[in-house]
Design a protein around this motif. Structure first.
Motif, mmCIF file in Angstrom:
data_model
loop_
_atom_site.group_PDB
_atom_site.id
_atom_site.type_symbol
_atom_site.label_atom_id
_atom_site.label_comp_id
_atom_site.label_asym_id
_atom_site.label_seq_id
_atom_site.Cartn_x
_atom_site.Cartn_y
_atom_site.Cartn_z
ATOM 1 N N CYS A 1 0.828 -1.217 0.000
ATOM 2 C CA CYS A 1 0.000 0.000 0.000
ATOM 3 C C CYS A 1 0.856 1.258 0.000
ATOM 4 O O CYS A 1 0.409 2.320 -0.449
ATOM 5 C CB CYS A 1 -0.940 0.008 1.201
ATOM 6 N N PHE B 1 -6.043 3.675 -3.844
ATOM 7 C CA PHE B 1 -6.729 3.265 -2.621
ATOM 8 C C PHE B 1 -6.620 1.756 -2.401
ATOM 9 O O PHE B 1 -6.561 0.976 -3.353
ATOM 10 C CB PHE B 1 -8.199 3.670 -2.667
ATOM 11 N N GLU B 2 -6.641 1.358 -1.126
ATOM 12 C CA GLU B 2 -6.536 -0.053 -0.767
ATOM 13 C C GLU B 2 -7.649 -0.886 -1.398
ATOM 14 O O GLU B 2 -7.419 -2.000 -1.883
ATOM 15 C CB GLU B 2 -6.575 -0.221 0.758
#
Length: 529
Positions: free
Chosen positions: A470, A476-477
């Motif tokens: 990440c 975004f995750e």
């Protein structure tokens, strides 16, 4: 419920047998106009439109079934039904417009029509010439600081502006793109009620404005002047920008029509034969236009009849478009697209001349998560045999990744050859589609390959923790997890495709890839387990 803190509650009195009526209530978090409430509660429902479209996977799977004709399936689709239902309405519109067209009477229509068509041809040819002039190989050498350029962005005419510099825009694929920074006379955002974060708009004649530096695509250049002006070193100073405005006004006063324009052949050195032919045709048409009695006339009657002719020609164009739609409604929709796709399949040897599915076609039938033709070409190309499982997983992420990152992606050395093969295969397939008369945007097809998460996927396949990958990207995750799950589905389909042609070793490679990525939180059924 409705946004803004509002909510709705249905009346259940009648449904529970406590009365004949149930009174629903609507609560709003802020004042709302009565007309808005009326539209929300009693407005017309959205029209249901068919999104039916053809795909190579669909066609190939239909061809596998005996006695099934893809065209027959299309003719029974909801899309076909909607198109055919529009035909009577379109015919009625054509009849109404024909009557309106016949009711318009014009004196000396032949002379006015000749002048009208000359202007139409001139507009088309000038646009073609402008597009050639705006090509990077011709225009970039003349975009020196201080050059006066005429900028038109869509419907917005910024008139003559001062060129400051140009720069190349980095893209993952497709042709090179260049942006021009120009100093323009723009509307004052405060006095014209313009929002602060919107793009600057040209200042209307006599309006209050200010000089601003605005980036434009070089295709917005509609004219290059021979004149160059001296540009101050620091344009952040308002007084320096105002001084440039004074220079532009001085040029306009000296040259009321236009400043001296660069000749594309003599000054810019454009030697293309087709371009020179277009320039000569423009000169010929301009001579004919000037000789016309309609040109620059002040006769009110002639001008009135010419405006009526323009309206009549608009109606003629609308009628022509409607007739095309009627013609399309009388035959099976998407028939041309189907024929073009069948040509592509034959040329790439997915089917034979009798549209009987071949080995490559059977492989493509197994894939629907990503571009089935591109993936089949890669399988038969043999590149997967030379790559490690981790490299294959990283490469396949390019075809299921829909996210774009703000940072520029620079591929590692081990990814450069696979990416080159991927882009070359995509270009080849796209070229065959274009040659087969499919409506394809070559640039858009290349942008489907998105390598921005290759490093992330490679690290994950190597066993890195989710918290670590990440930090490797600004995506975004949730987007990473969504991409990984689509990747697992694609690898499973590719394993089946390899098995379909008897390549068990390649099939095992794809299954090993699934084993490497299917772990931990990325594939957890729930975050609460």
């Amino acid at each position: 419920g409705y946004g803004g803190g509002g909510g709705a509650r249905g009346g259940r009195g009648a449904r529970r047998g406590r009365g004949l009526w149930g009174a629903p209530t609507l609560r709003g978090g802020e004042p709302v106009e009565a007309e808005v409430i009326k539209q929300m509660t009693s407005g017309k429902p959205d029209v249901l439109k068919s999104a039916f479209h053809l795909g190579f996977n669909m066609i190939l799977n239909l061809l596998r079934i005996e006695e099934v004709d893809p065209e027959y399936l299309i003719s029974r689709s909801f899309f076909q039904f909607q198109v055919e239902r529009q035909k009577p309405e379109l015919q009625e519109k054509v009849e109404e417009l024909e009557k309106e067209k016949d009711s318009i009477t014009i004196e000396n229509e032949e002379v006015l029509s000749e002048y009208y068509f000359i202007r139409q041809q001139l507009a088309k040819l000038r646009d073609e010439v402008r597009q050639v002039i705006a090509r990077p190989e011709y225009v970039l050498n003349f975009l020196q600081p201080g050059r006066l350029v005429h900028i038109v962005d869509g419907d917005e005419d910024y008139s003559w502006a001062v060129c400051l510099n140009f720069h190349k825009v980095t893209q993952d694929a497709g042709p090179e793109k260049f942006l021009l920074d120009a100093l323009c006379w723009c509307a004052d955002s405060h006095s014209h009620g313009q929002e602060a974060n919107t793009a600057p708009r040209p200042c209307p004649e006599g309006g209050q404005g200010e000089m601003k530096v605005v980036p434009f695509d070089i295709n917005c250049i509609h004219g290059l002047s021979k004149l160059r002006v001296q540009v101050p070193q620091d344009l952040t100073d308002r007084q320096a920008r105002d001084a440039m405005r004074a220079v532009l006004l001085k040029v306009k006063k000296q040259f009321p029509q236009n400043p001296p324009i660069m000749d594309p052949v003599e000054d810019m050195g454009i030697s293309d034969t087709g371009f020179k032919k277009a320039v000569r045709k423009i000169e010929s048409l301009e001579e004919r236009m000037v000789k016309s009695p309609v040109h620059e006339t002040t006769n009110a009657a002639i001008l009135s009849h010419y405006r009526r002719l323009e309206k009549k020609m608009e109606i003629v164009n609308v009628i022509a478009d409607l007739r095309k739609q009627i013609k399309a409604a009388t035959k099976t929709v998407l028939r041309d697209d189907l024929k073009a796709r069948l040509r592509v399949l034959r040329r790439l040897e997915y089917t034979n001349e009798e549209n009987v599915i071949q080995t490559k076609g059977r492989v493509a039938c197994e894939v629907n998560t990503a571009d089935e033709l591109l993936l089949t070409e890669l399988i038969f190309n043999g590149i997967f045999g030379e790559m490690s499982v981790e490299q294959i997983v990283a490469m396949m992420s390019c075809l299921v990744n829909s996210e774009r990152t703000s940072a520029e992606f620079v591929p590692k050395e081990e990814f450069q050859n696979p990416l080159r093969v991927l882009y070359d295969s995509c270009k080849r397939v796209t070229q065959v589609c274009v040659e087969s008369k499919m409506v394809v945007d070559e640039e858009k097809e290349l942008t489907k390959i998105s390598p921005s998460l290759m490093d992330v996927t490679y690290a994950w396949a190597k066993g890195a923790k989710f918290s670590v990958i990440c930090t490797m990207t600004d995506v975004f995750e949730g987007s990473i997890i969504r991409m990984m799950r689509r990747l697992e589905e694609l690898l499973r389909q590719l394993a089946g495709a390899a098995r379909a042609v008897g390549d068990e070793a390649l099939s095992q490679k794809f299954l090993d890839g699934i084993t490497l990525i299917k772990r931990d939180i990325v594939f957890a059924a729930s975050l609460y387990l």
